[in-house]
Scaffold this motif. Structure first.
Motif, PDB file in Angstrom:
ATOM      1  N   MET A   1      -3.985  20.686 -13.947  1.00 33.53           N
ATOM      2  CA  MET A   1      -4.830  19.694 -14.587  1.00 33.53           C
ATOM      3  C   MET A   1      -3.978  18.726 -15.405  1.00 33.53           C
ATOM      4  O   MET A   1      -3.716  18.964 -16.574  1.00 33.53           O
ATOM      5  N   TYR A  11      -7.916  20.691 -19.676  1.00 29.03           N
ATOM      6  CA  TYR A  11      -8.037  22.121 -19.983  1.00 29.03           C
ATOM      7  C   TYR A  11      -8.377  22.359 -21.461  1.00 29.03           C
ATOM      8  O   TYR A  11      -8.987  23.372 -21.807  1.00 29.03           O
ATOM      9  N   LEU A  14     -12.080  21.881 -21.562  1.00 29.94           N
ATOM     10  CA  LEU A  14     -12.706  23.036 -20.930  1.00 29.94           C
ATOM     11  C   LEU A  14     -12.677  24.243 -21.871  1.00 29.94           C
ATOM     12  O   LEU A  14     -13.673  24.971 -21.993  1.00 29.94           O
TER      13      LEU A  14
END
Length: 218
Positions: A1, A11, A14
């Protein structure tokens, strides 16, 4: 990512989303974590460690802020470039210290969410009701999220300016934030979710400000 949003890797977003969902759907994590430090009261409240890191925050933040302003003033009048602190850097630092810890955490979340602190809830011998993170409460508390934790993590903004050993200073700044957050948890001042939320808010905001105001201007 490798993709980024607001100068933060996906990330990180996330991780923030997953951590938030975890605390919302499994709120007893907060109760369990705080219970590890409770026995007829939060027995580490008032300990040397808890008081040291609690009281260190205003000293640390004010010292770094005033020191930066002093260096900027000296650079401006003497036409120097000590530590590269110029007008843009000062604006960046002021925003780092005021936007996430001040506006978002203290003015918006702490003042409006009303979450009771661990030491004030029924589960730990007091009278107020426990509410999960991110859920607006009518308990009149200031637990969500951690103001001291946010202020401590904001030192990250200074670390990102390091020209040498940046990874070391960044790690040290984050470690300080963790130490302060842990002090607030063991003293019954905040839940784990309060501290984790403040970390992500400050981390994301700081890297966004650094990306827009410093990195993009190099």
């Amino acid at each position: 990512m490798n993709k980024k949003f607001l100068h933060n890797p996906l990330y990180i977003w996330l991780a923030f989303f997953l951590a938030s969902a975890l605390f919302i759907f499994y709120p007893l994590i907060d109760i369990y974590t705080s219970s590890l430090f409770f026995e007829d009261g939060f027995y580490l409240r008032g300990s040397f460690y808890e008081r040291l890191f609690y009281k260190s925050v205003p000293i640390m933040v004010s010292t770094t802020a005033l020191g930066s302003i002093a260096i900027f003033t000296y650079n401006y009048y003497k036409k120097k470039n000590i530590l590269g602190i110029n007008k843009r850097v000062i604006i960046y630092l002021l925003l780092v210290l005021s936007l996430a810890p001040g506006l978002i955490v203290n003015s918006l979340l702490k003042e409006e969410w009303g979450r009771a602190r661990p030491m004030d809830i029924v589960e730990f011998g007091s009278t107020k009701q426990f509410t999960p993170a991110f859920i607006i409460s009518d308990q009149g508390g200031n637990s969500f999220s951690s103001g001291h934790g946010a202020a401590a993590f904001s030192v990250l903004g200074f670390a990102l300016l390091a020209r040498k050993r940046r990874q070391f200073w960044t790690t040290l700044a984050l470690a300080y934030g963790v130490a302060v957050s842990f002090a607030r948890i063991i003293g019954g001042g905040h839940f784990l979710s309060d501290s984790v939320t403040s970390f992500f808010i400050v981390y994301i905001t700081t890297y966004a400000l650094y990306g827009y105001l410093i990195e993009n201007k190099k």
